[in-house]
Motif scaffolding. Structure first.
Motif, PDB file in Angstrom:
ATOM      1  N   GLY A   1       0.796  -1.214   0.000  1.00 31.41           N
ATOM      2  CA  GLY A   1       0.000   0.000   0.000  1.00 31.41           C
ATOM      3  C   GLY A   1       0.830   1.266   0.000  1.00 31.41           C
ATOM      4  N   THR A   2       2.151   1.133   0.131  1.00 30.97           N
ATOM      5  CA  THR A   2       3.045   2.293   0.178  1.00 30.97           C
ATOM      6  C   THR A   2       3.959   2.324  -1.039  1.00 30.97           C
ATOM      7  OG1 THR A   2       2.988   2.305   2.594  1.00 30.97           O
ATOM      8  CG2 THR A   2       4.802   3.483   1.542  1.00 30.97           C
ATOM      9  N   LEU A   3       4.695   1.259  -1.272  1.00 32.88           N
ATOM     10  CA  LEU A   3       5.517   1.176  -2.484  1.00 32.88           C
ATOM     11  C   LEU A   3       4.682   0.785  -3.696  1.00 32.88           C
ATOM     12  CD1 LEU A   3       8.682  -0.643  -1.085  1.00 32.88           C
ATOM     13  CD2 LEU A   3       8.323   1.810  -1.406  1.00 32.88           C
ATOM     14  N   ALA A   4       3.643   0.011  -3.468  1.00 29.54           N
ATOM     15  CA  ALA A   4       2.752  -0.428  -4.548  1.00 29.54           C
ATOM     16  C   ALA A   4       1.355  -0.572  -3.963  1.00 29.54           C
ATOM     17  CB  ALA A   4       3.229  -1.756  -5.134  1.00 29.54           C
ATOM     18  N   ASP A   5       0.354  -0.418  -4.810  1.00 34.90           N
ATOM     19  CA  ASP A   5      -1.035  -0.492  -4.360  1.00 34.90           C
ATOM     20  C   ASP A   5      -1.467  -1.954  -4.303  1.00 34.90           C
ATOM     21  OD1 ASP A   5      -3.594  -0.015  -3.622  1.00 34.90           O
ATOM     22  OD2 ASP A   5      -4.201   1.011  -5.459  1.00 34.90           O
ATOM     23  N   THR A   6      -0.999  -2.643  -3.270  1.00 37.35           N
ATOM     24  CA  THR A   6      -1.277  -4.078  -3.136  1.00 37.35           C
ATOM     25  C   THR A   6      -2.401  -4.381  -2.149  1.00 37.35           C
ATOM     26  OG1 THR A   6       0.455  -4.176  -1.455  1.00 37.35           O
ATOM     27  CG2 THR A   6       1.085  -4.771  -3.708  1.00 37.35           C
ATOM     28  N   ASP A   7      -2.927  -3.362  -1.496  1.00 33.45           N
ATOM     29  CA  ASP A   7      -3.905  -3.604  -0.440  1.00 33.45           C
ATOM     30  C   ASP A   7      -5.126  -4.360  -0.961  1.00 33.45           C
ATOM     31  OD1 ASP A   7      -3.855  -3.173   2.355  1.00 33.45           O
ATOM     32  OD2 ASP A   7      -5.557  -1.820   2.187  1.00 33.45           O
ATOM     33  N   ARG A   8      -5.583  -3.997  -2.147  1.00 32.33           N
ATOM     34  CA  ARG A   8      -6.772  -4.666  -2.704  1.00 32.33           C
ATOM     35  C   ARG A   8      -6.487  -6.135  -2.992  1.00 32.33           C
ATOM     36  NH1 ARG A   8      -6.040  -5.064  -8.176  1.00 32.33           N
ATOM     37  NH2 ARG A   8      -4.253  -3.883  -8.978  1.00 32.33           N
TER      38      ARG A   8
ATOM     39  N   SER B   1     -13.820 -16.811   3.553  1.00 31.26           N
ATOM     40  CA  SER B   1     -15.134 -17.271   3.082  1.00 31.26           C
ATOM     41  C   SER B   1     -15.266 -18.780   3.197  1.00 31.26           C
ATOM     42  CB  SER B   1     -15.381 -16.820   1.637  1.00 31.26           C
ATOM     43  OG  SER B   1     -14.523 -17.506   0.736  1.00 31.26           O
ATOM     44  N   ARG B   2     -14.139 -19.493   3.137  1.00 33.85           N
ATOM     45  CA  ARG B   2     -14.191 -20.947   3.266  1.00 33.85           C
ATOM     46  C   ARG B   2     -14.592 -21.378   4.680  1.00 33.85           C
ATOM     47  NH1 ARG B   2      -9.251 -20.489   0.289  1.00 33.85           N
ATOM     48  NH2 ARG B   2      -8.020 -21.012   2.157  1.00 33.85           N
ATOM     49  N   TYR B   3     -14.525 -20.433   5.614  1.00 34.03           N
ATOM     50  CA  TYR B   3     -14.923 -20.716   6.995  1.00 34.03           C
ATOM     51  C   TYR B   3     -16.208 -19.975   7.367  1.00 34.03           C
ATOM     52  CZ  TYR B   3     -10.351 -22.858   7.448  1.00 34.03           C
ATOM     53  OH  TYR B   3      -9.256 -23.669   7.285  1.00 34.03           O
ATOM     54  N   GLY B   4     -16.937 -19.542   6.356  1.00 30.40           N
ATOM     55  CA  GLY B   4     -18.230 -18.919   6.594  1.00 30.40           C
ATOM     56  C   GLY B   4     -18.187 -17.454   6.970  1.00 30.40           C
ATOM     57  N   ILE B   5     -17.017 -16.817   6.875  1.00 30.14           N
ATOM     58  CA  ILE B   5     -16.904 -15.390   7.177  1.00 30.14           C
ATOM     59  C   ILE B   5     -17.005 -14.610   5.867  1.00 30.14           C
ATOM     60  CG2 ILE B   5     -15.429 -13.568   8.104  1.00 30.14           C
ATOM     61  CD1 ILE B   5     -14.191 -15.633   9.965  1.00 30.14           C
ATOM     62  N   GLN B   6     -18.104 -13.904   5.689  1.00 31.67           N
ATOM     63  CA  GLN B   6     -18.333 -13.146   4.461  1.00 31.67           C
ATOM     64  C   GLN B   6     -18.001 -11.675   4.722  1.00 31.67           C
ATOM     65  OE1 GLN B   6     -18.967 -14.784   1.670  1.00 31.67           O
ATOM     66  NE2 GLN B   6     -19.016 -16.689   2.865  1.00 31.67           N
ATOM     67  N   GLY B   7     -16.758 -11.314   4.515  1.00 27.52           N
ATOM     68  CA  GLY B   7     -16.317  -9.952   4.773  1.00 27.52           C
ATOM     69  C   GLY B   7     -16.436  -9.061   3.554  1.00 27.52           C
ATOM     70  N   ASP B   8     -16.310  -7.757   3.784  1.00 26.91           N
ATOM     71  CA  ASP B   8     -16.296  -6.779   2.703  1.00 26.91           C
ATOM     72  C   ASP B   8     -15.141  -5.810   2.951  1.00 26.91           C
ATOM     73  OD1 ASP B   8     -17.177  -5.241   4.828  1.00 26.91           O
ATOM     74  OD2 ASP B   8     -19.186  -4.924   4.025  1.00 26.91           O
TER      75      ASP B   8
ATOM     76  N   ARG C   1     -15.058  -2.818   4.221  1.00 26.41           N
ATOM     77  CA  ARG C   1     -15.070  -2.205   5.551  1.00 26.41           C
ATOM     78  C   ARG C   1     -14.567  -3.187   6.606  1.00 26.41           C
ATOM     79  NH1 ARG C   1     -20.325   1.044   7.369  1.00 26.41           N
ATOM     80  NH2 ARG C   1     -19.553   2.266   5.597  1.00 26.41           N
ATOM     81  N   PHE C   2     -14.981  -4.435   6.484  1.00 28.22           N
ATOM     82  CA  PHE C   2     -14.511  -5.481   7.398  1.00 28.22           C
ATOM     83  C   PHE C   2     -12.993  -5.622   7.286  1.00 28.22           C
ATOM     84  CE2 PHE C   2     -13.163  -9.880   7.994  1.00 28.22           C
ATOM     85  CZ  PHE C   2     -13.713 -10.206   9.230  1.00 28.22           C
ATOM     86  N   TYR C   3     -12.482  -5.641   6.066  1.00 28.27           N
ATOM     87  CA  TYR C   3     -11.037  -5.782   5.858  1.00 28.27           C
ATOM     88  C   TYR C   3     -10.273  -4.633   6.510  1.00 28.27           C
ATOM     89  CZ  TYR C   3      -6.509  -5.795   3.563  1.00 28.27           C
ATOM     90  OH  TYR C   3      -5.166  -5.771   3.323  1.00 28.27           O
ATOM     91  N   GLN C   4     -10.752  -3.414   6.301  1.00 29.33           N
ATOM     92  CA  GLN C   4     -10.067  -2.261   6.876  1.00 29.33           C
ATOM     93  C   GLN C   4     -10.060  -2.302   8.405  1.00 29.33           C
ATOM     94  OE1 GLN C   4     -12.060   1.116   4.864  1.00 29.33           O
ATOM     95  NE2 GLN C   4     -10.020   1.642   4.146  1.00 29.33           N
ATOM     96  N   ALA C   5     -11.193  -2.699   8.983  1.00 29.76           N
ATOM     97  CA  ALA C   5     -11.325  -2.665  10.443  1.00 29.76           C
ATOM     98  C   ALA C   5     -10.647  -3.843  11.127  1.00 29.76           C
ATOM     99  CB  ALA C   5     -12.811  -2.635  10.825  1.00 29.76           C
ATOM    100  N   GLN C   6     -10.661  -5.009  10.501  1.00 30.20           N
ATOM    101  CA  GLN C   6     -10.240  -6.230  11.170  1.00 30.20           C
ATOM    102  C   GLN C   6      -8.877  -6.775  10.726  1.00 30.20           C
ATOM    103  OE1 GLN C   6     -11.911  -7.608  13.694  1.00 30.20           O
ATOM    104  NE2 GLN C   6     -13.513  -6.064  13.560  1.00 30.20           N
ATOM    105  N   ILE C   7      -8.390  -6.334   9.556  1.00 33.84           N
ATOM    106  CA  ILE C   7      -7.219  -7.000   8.985  1.00 33.84           C
ATOM    107  C   ILE C   7      -6.103  -6.027   8.604  1.00 33.84           C
ATOM    108  CG2 ILE C   7      -6.414  -8.410   7.040  1.00 33.84           C
ATOM    109  CD1 ILE C   7      -9.236  -9.689   7.008  1.00 33.84           C
ATOM    110  N   SER C   8      -6.425  -4.969   7.880  1.00 36.40           N
ATOM    111  CA  SER C   8      -5.414  -4.096   7.292  1.00 36.40           C
ATOM    112  C   SER C   8      -4.423  -3.577   8.334  1.00 36.40           C
ATOM    113  CB  SER C   8      -6.088  -2.913   6.594  1.00 36.40           C
ATOM    114  OG  SER C   8      -5.120  -2.053   6.023  1.00 36.40           O
ATOM    115  N   GLY C   9      -3.126  -3.766   8.049  1.00 40.61           N
ATOM    116  CA  GLY C   9      -2.070  -3.262   8.917  1.00 40.61           C
ATOM    117  C   GLY C   9      -1.711  -4.174  10.072  1.00 40.61           C
ATOM    118  N   GLY C  10      -2.414  -5.301  10.191  1.00 39.17           N
ATOM    119  CA  GLY C  10      -2.170  -6.205  11.314  1.00 39.17           C
ATOM    120  C   GLY C  10      -1.126  -7.268  11.013  1.00 39.17           C
TER     121      GLY C  10
END
Length: 216
Positions: A12-19, A30-37, A39-48
């Motif tokens: 996300g800094t050297l290249a736009d890889t976040d997406r 999703s294979r474990y029944g978690i259907q994220g979007d 907003r979910f990615y930003q709040a729960q995953i990004s930067g962790g």
């Protein structure tokens, strides 16, 4: 004090890889029944950190299963990132830094295999590479940036950090670094709240170059 080094996050800094990370994570979850979007990615995953994310979101997995999930997710990311390109203006900034004699360090939560994979495709070489997996704590802890400063043998007032997530900004600011945030994955207000003094879409932003010229 004169600027002596630039410190960069990777994704996300050297290249736009976040997406691409978002797609790989959401496919795996999703294979474990978690259907994220998004907003979910930003709040729960990004930067962790991967182990912390998987332990929190998939606590039913055994330690070995968690490791396997992470390996599959990162392998999927590398497939998606095969044609990755640097953010606009990065090459110009890189050449400028070299002409000014500025040292460059990579400071990332990315797994080692991903980091080397992306750097090879981007054609970038650093004076120091600090990966959180080699340290007792990763971002948002300041330790990764403090470690990079030690490797370069400089003080925080002599360097500028580039980040793209609130977690990363908090890490850099916590180490005493002035921090520019790329808005590739998070809105400016969230990055400013974390401590960034300037938010830019990419490295062509004239506000960045005005600041660099003043510090040169």
């Amino acid at each position: 004090m004169k600027l002596r080094a630039l410190l960069f996050d990777l994704d996300g800094t050297l290249a736009d890889t976040d997406r691409l990370h978002e797609q790989a994570w959401l496919e795996g979850l999703s294979r474990y029944g978690i259907q994220g979007d998004h907003r979910f990615y930003q709040a729960q995953i990004s930067g962790g950190l991967n182990p912390e994310i998987v332990a929190r979101l998939l606590p039913q997995l055994s330690p070995d299963e968690q490791v396997a999930f992470i390996e599959q997710k990162e392998a999927r990311f590398r497939e998606l990132a095969s044609e990755v390109q640097p953010l606009p203006g990065l090459r110009v900034l890189w050449d400028w830094a070299q002409s000014q004699g500025l040292r460059r360090a990579l400071v990332s939560n990315a797994p080692r295999e991903n980091a080397h994979y992306l750097l090879e495709r981007l054609g970038l070489m650093f004076d120091a590479i600090v990966l959180s997996e080699d340290l007792p704590a990763g971002k948002p802890d300041p330790l990764p940036y403090r470690t990079a400063l030690q490797h370069l043998n400089i003080g925080p007032q002599e360097a500028l950090a580039f980040e793209d997530s609130p977690s990363g900004v908090r890490s850099a600011v916590g180490a005493g670094l002035r921090t520019v945030a790329l808005t590739t994955g998070h809105p400016p207000h969230a990055l400013e709240q974390a401590g960034a003094f300037l938010c830019i879409p990419d490295f062509t932003d004239p506000r960045l170059w005005d600041w660099l010229q003043k510090m040169g």
